[in-house]
Design an enzyme around this catalytic site. Sequence first.
Site, PDB file in Angstrom:
ATOM      1  N   GLU A 297       8.732   5.155   5.220  1.00 25.85           N
ATOM      2  CA  GLU A 297       8.406   6.507   5.692  1.00 25.85           C
ATOM      3  C   GLU A 297       7.600   6.363   6.991  1.00 25.85           C
ATOM      4  OE1 GLU A 297       7.282   5.549   2.482  1.00 25.85           O
ATOM      5  OE2 GLU A 297       9.305   5.935   1.789  1.00 25.85           O
TER       6      GLU A 297
ATOM      7  N   HIS B 230       0.849  -1.185   0.000  1.00 20.06           N
ATOM      8  CA  HIS B 230       0.000   0.000   0.000  1.00 20.06           C
ATOM      9  C   HIS B 230       0.889   1.241   0.000  1.00 20.06           C
ATOM     10  CE1 HIS B 230      -3.798  -1.976   2.023  1.00 20.06           C
ATOM     11  NE2 HIS B 230      -3.612  -2.363   0.771  1.00 20.06           N
TER      12      HIS B 230
ATOM     13  N   GLU C 119      11.473   1.340   7.604  1.00 17.80           N
ATOM     14  CA  GLU C 119      12.606   2.024   7.000  1.00 17.80           C
ATOM     15  C   GLU C 119      13.110   3.039   8.031  1.00 17.80           C
ATOM     16  OE1 GLU C 119      11.544   4.459   3.697  1.00 17.80           O
ATOM     17  OE2 GLU C 119      13.172   3.688   2.465  1.00 17.80           O
TER      18      GLU C 119
ATOM     19  N   GLU D 155      17.755   2.161  -1.548  1.00 21.36           N
ATOM     20  CA  GLU D 155      17.209   2.818  -2.742  1.00 21.36           C
ATOM     21  C   GLU D 155      17.931   4.116  -3.097  1.00 21.36           C
ATOM     22  OE1 GLU D 155      13.415   2.915  -0.926  1.00 21.36           O
ATOM     23  OE2 GLU D 155      13.392   5.082  -0.706  1.00 21.36           O
TER      24      GLU D 155
HETATM   25  C1  NOJ Z   1       9.693   4.680  -0.990  1.00 20.42           C
HETATM   26  C2  NOJ Z   1       9.996   3.355  -0.393  1.00 20.42           C
HETATM   27  O1  NOJ Z   1      11.066   3.435   0.517  1.00 20.42           O
HETATM   28  C3  NOJ Z   1      10.306   2.378  -1.508  1.00 20.42           C
HETATM   29  O2  NOJ Z   1      10.690   1.139  -0.971  1.00 20.42           O
HETATM   30  C4  NOJ Z   1       9.120   2.239  -2.413  1.00 20.42           C
HETATM   31  O3  NOJ Z   1       9.464   1.443  -3.497  1.00 20.42           O
HETATM   32  C5  NOJ Z   1       8.688   3.606  -2.931  1.00 20.42           C
HETATM   33  N1  NOJ Z   1       8.550   4.539  -1.877  1.00 20.42           N
HETATM   34  C6  NOJ Z   1       7.365   3.504  -3.690  1.00 20.42           C
HETATM   35  O4  NOJ Z   1       6.338   3.295  -2.820  1.00 20.42           O
END
Ligand code: NOJ
Length: 676
Positions: free
Chosen positions: A460, A390, A478, A484
Site C-alpha cells: 500500500e 510492520h 506493491e 494475494e
Molecule cells: C496487504 C499486503 O499486501 C499483504 O502482503 C499483507 O499480508 C497484508 N496486507 C497484511 O499486512
Amino acid sequence: MLKHLLIALMPLALFACSKPDSQSQAHQTSAANASYSIASPDGNNVLQFTLSNGKPLYEVSHNDQRIISPSAMGFVFKGDSDGFGPMDVTGTSEISLDQTWQQVWGEKQGIRNHFNGMSVDLQETTGQKRKLSVEFRAFNDGIAFRYLYPQQGEGGLVIMDELTEFNLTNDGTAWWIGAYQDNRYEYITTESALSTLDKVHTPLTIKTDKGLHLSFHEARLVDFASMTLARQEGTAFKADLVPWADGDRVKTDGSFTTPWRTLQIAENAGDLITSYLILNLNDPNKLEDTSWIQPHKYLGIWWGMHIGKYTFWESPTHGASTQISREHIDYCKKFGIDHLLIEGWNKGWTPAWYENAMHMFSFTESTPDFDLKTVTDYAKENGVKLIGYHETGSNIVNYRKQIDAGMALYQSMGVNDIKIGQVGSRLNMKEWHHGQFGVRYYREVLEKAAHYKLAVNFHEPIKDTGERRTYPNMMAREGARGQEYNAWSEGNPPSHTATIPFTRLLAGPMDFTPGVLDVEIKQGYAGRDVHTTAAKQLALYVVLYSPIQMLADLPENYDGNPGLKFLQDVPVDWEDTKVLNAEVGRYITTVRKDRYSDDWYLGSLTNEDAREFEIKLNFLDANAEYEAQVYADAEGITWEKEATKIAVSNTSVKAGDNLKLMLAPGGGTAIRFKKL
Ligand code: NOJ
C-alpha cells in the site's frame, strides 16, 4: 517548422552556461514572444518552449510527428485565483550530459544518462513580478520538465492547482487505472480509447493510432503531491495534483521544486521497459555504506493467511507461532532460500484488522505463542535471515509513536529487511496515500529505515518515481493488484501479468509475490484459484523485475515440485535486460543476464491466448555452448485445466540458434541458459 536550439554534445562531460540574451538559434521576437527548443542526442525527440503573448507553452514531437501540441504551464496559488500574469523570459541556460552510472543492484548494472537540456527563467511583467524557472530535458527515450519556484519573500505558499496540460495530438489505446479510489492502485488495468478516460493514475501507457508507445509518469517525487491526469476534452489532459483533506494541493514554505513531469516515447512496447529515464532524473545514491542491502529471495508465513489456512491474529490456527516459524526456517534451509518473512507475530491483529479504523498495532510486543528470541536464535543457527514486518493499518499516528522502537528492535536482532504495510483507504483515515501528506510520510519512513540499516518493501505504497537510485534501501513495493488477490477475490485475469510490465512496473520494482505453483489452491477458499499455469508463475521471476522475490506458495507445495529448481537458480540481481517481443496486455518475452555468472534467464508469458514464438538466441555469448533448462507448460494444459503441470527439458544451444516456445492459454515458459 520547429526551430531547434542545437546543443553540442560533449561525451562524458556536463556543461552549463547562462545566456541572458538568448541569441543563438533560439527564436525571440520580443521578451513576451520567444521560442526555444532542444532535441534529444539522437535528434528524434524535440521539446519546444514558447512564450506566446507572455503565456508559457510547450510542445513535443518525435521525428516528424507532433505528439503534444502547445500546452499550458504554471500554477494557481491560494488567494490568487488567476495564476501567473503575463511573463517575460529573463534568461536561459543549457546543459548536456553523457554519463554511465552503476546501480547498487538492479535490472541493468550500468545506466547511461544521456540528454540535452535547457532552463528557462521567467518573470511576471506586472503585479508581484514573481519568478518561475522551467527545466527541460530531451532524452533519446523521452522528455521531461519540472518547475522551480524560488523563495520570493511571501513566506508560506499553497499550491491550489497545477496548470500543466498534456494536449495529445492523436487518440490511441490507453492502459489505465482510475485515480481517487479506496483501494489505492490495486485495480485491474482497463484498456480503452484514450479519448474516453476520466482521472487516471500514472504511469499511463498509450499506444497511439500512429503506433508510438508512450508512458506518462513523474520522477523524483519529493515533498509534493503526486500527479494524476485528468482528461479535459478529446485527447487533452491536465495535471491533477492529489489534494490534502483540507483541499490544499501542496503546502510549501514559499519555494518549491516540482517532480519531473515525464513522457517516455518508444517505437515499440519493449523499449518502454528498457527505458531508464525515470531513474536518470533522480539524485545519485546518498547512502555511503550499502553493504547491508541485499537482493534476495524469500519464503513467508504469508500465503497461508491469505488462503485461510492460518490467521494473522491469535487463534488456534495463528500462523506466526514459534512452532510454525521453526518449520518455515527448516524449509528455508532445505530449499536454500535464506530469507523468511513472518507476518502477524505482534500484538494488535484482530479478525477486523483490515477494516478502516485507527487499529492499534504494537511494533514490539509479541503474541503469547511467539517467542521472538527463540525464533531469532533458531534462524541464526540455520543461516536464515528474518524479514521484519510492520502493518500500520494506515494508523500513522500510532506508527510514528513506535517506529523508532520497532525498527531498533529489528536492528538489534540483526534484521536488515522490513516490509511495511499501509492497509486502509486513507492514511489516518483522512489523507490520500498519494497526496503530499503520504509523500512526506513514505520518505520519512524510508530515511528512518536507512538509519536503522533496514531495506524497505512498502505495501500500500506511494507510487514509485525512482527513489531507489537515491536510497538503494528502497527495494520494492506493491502498488498494484498482487498475487494475494488470487487467494480471496475473483482473482487477477490471465492478461493482468501481461499488462503490468508495461504500466505499474515502468515505475519501478514490484513485490508481486509470484511463485504459487499450486495454482489450484487446494488448501484455500473454495472457488479461488490463480489464473495462470505453474510455468507462467516461474516466468514471472524474469518478467516482473524486483530485487526481492518471494516464493509465495506454502513451502510444502515446493517440496518435490519440478519447478523448485528454477526458483532456486533464478537470480534477483542482473547485469543486463532485453525484451525480445512484447505487446501490451497480450504477451512479453524478457531475457536477463545474471550479474554474478555468465548465465542468461528467459521469461515468456501470454494472456488468455495460446502462442508460439520462435526466439533467436542472439543475446548469448558467441562461441559458447549453453544448456537450456526449459520449464514449459505441459502439453494440452490451459490456465483452467491441469494448470499445475510443468514440462521440464534440457537441450544444448548456442548464440544464433532459434528456440521454439509453446505457451498454453494463460501460460508461460521459463528458461535458464547455463553456460557450459
Ligand atoms: C496487504 C499486503 O499486501 C499483504 O502482503 C499483507 O499480508 C497484508 N496486507 C497484511 O499486512
